[in-house]
Design a protein around this motif. Structure first.
Motif, short mmCIF file in Angstrom:
data_model
loop_
_atom_site.label_atom_id
_atom_site.label_comp_id
_atom_site.label_asym_id
_atom_site.label_seq_id
_atom_site.Cartn_x
_atom_site.Cartn_y
_atom_site.Cartn_z
N ALA A 10 0.84 -1.21 0.00
CA ALA A 10 0.00 0.00 0.00
C ALA A 10 0.87 1.25 0.00
O ALA A 10 0.58 2.22 -0.71
N PHE A 11 1.96 1.23 0.78
CA PHE A 11 2.86 2.38 0.83
C PHE A 11 3.48 2.63 -0.54
O PHE A 11 3.54 3.78 -1.00
N ILE A 18 1.37 9.70 -5.21
CA ILE A 18 1.49 11.07 -4.71
C ILE A 18 2.75 11.77 -5.22
O ILE A 18 2.72 12.94 -5.59
N ASN A 19 3.87 11.05 -5.25
CA ASN A 19 5.15 11.67 -5.56
C ASN A 19 5.63 11.48 -7.00
O ASN A 19 6.63 12.06 -7.40
N GLY A 20 4.95 10.64 -7.75
CA GLY A 20 5.32 10.43 -9.15
C GLY A 20 6.57 9.60 -9.33
O GLY A 20 7.13 9.55 -10.42
N ARG A 21 7.02 8.96 -8.28
CA ARG A 21 8.19 8.07 -8.33
C ARG A 21 8.08 7.10 -7.16
O ARG A 21 7.46 7.42 -6.14
N PRO A 22 8.69 5.93 -7.29
CA PRO A 22 8.62 4.95 -6.20
C PRO A 22 9.42 5.41 -4.98
O PRO A 22 10.32 6.24 -5.09
N PRO A 23 9.10 4.86 -3.82
CA PRO A 23 9.84 5.22 -2.61
C PRO A 23 11.24 4.64 -2.58
O PRO A 23 11.51 3.59 -3.19
N ILE A 55 14.62 -3.33 -10.15
CA ILE A 55 15.87 -3.46 -10.89
C ILE A 55 17.00 -3.47 -9.86
O ILE A 55 17.13 -2.52 -9.09
N PRO A 56 17.78 -4.56 -9.81
CA PRO A 56 18.85 -4.65 -8.80
C PRO A 56 19.83 -3.47 -8.86
O PRO A 56 20.18 -2.99 -9.94
N ARG A 57 20.23 -3.04 -7.69
CA ARG A 57 21.23 -1.98 -7.50
C ARG A 57 20.86 -0.67 -8.20
O ARG A 57 21.73 0.12 -8.54
N THR A 58 19.57 -0.45 -8.41
CA THR A 58 19.11 0.79 -9.03
C THR A 58 18.06 1.40 -8.11
O THR A 58 17.05 0.77 -7.83
N PRO A 59 18.30 2.61 -7.62
CA PRO A 59 17.35 3.22 -6.68
C PRO A 59 16.02 3.57 -7.33
O PRO A 59 15.94 3.85 -8.53
N ARG A 60 14.99 3.54 -6.51
CA ARG A 60 13.64 3.95 -6.90
C ARG A 60 13.10 3.26 -8.14
O ARG A 60 12.55 3.88 -9.04
N THR A 61 13.27 1.94 -8.17
CA THR A 61 12.76 1.18 -9.32
C THR A 61 11.69 0.17 -8.91
O THR A 61 11.32 -0.68 -9.71
N ILE A 62 11.19 0.25 -7.70
CA ILE A 62 10.17 -0.69 -7.23
C ILE A 62 8.86 -0.40 -7.94
O ILE A 62 8.42 0.75 -8.03
#
Length: 75
Positions: A10-11, A18-23, A55-62
């Protein structure tokens, strides 16, 4: 689906909406008052269960791998 896992899904859904990008992991830590190891463990568990993609070792790709109808409300 354990309650905390559902809350993570849910988060991810609401944060992205809300933010237009994953946490980032730090966002999970702040919201759930969790330590980095606990957050990482949950992310790995969700990925292994096929509930999220990352994507492994890549931020904000969930991204969610389940339909919105299967995600509980965020408490």
């Amino acid at each position: 689906l354990p309650v905390i896992a559902g809350q993570y899904l849910a988060f991810i859904h609401y944060y992205t909406k809300i933010n237009g990008r994953p946490p980032a992991n730090a966002d999970f830590q702040a919201y759930f008052h969790a330590d980095p190891a606990s957050v990482q463990h949950m992310i790995i568990a969700l990925e292994h269960k096929g509930l999220i993609n990352k994507i492994p070792r890549t931020p904000r790709t969930i991204s969610l791998a389940v339909p919105k109808c299967c995600i509980p409300d965020l408490d």
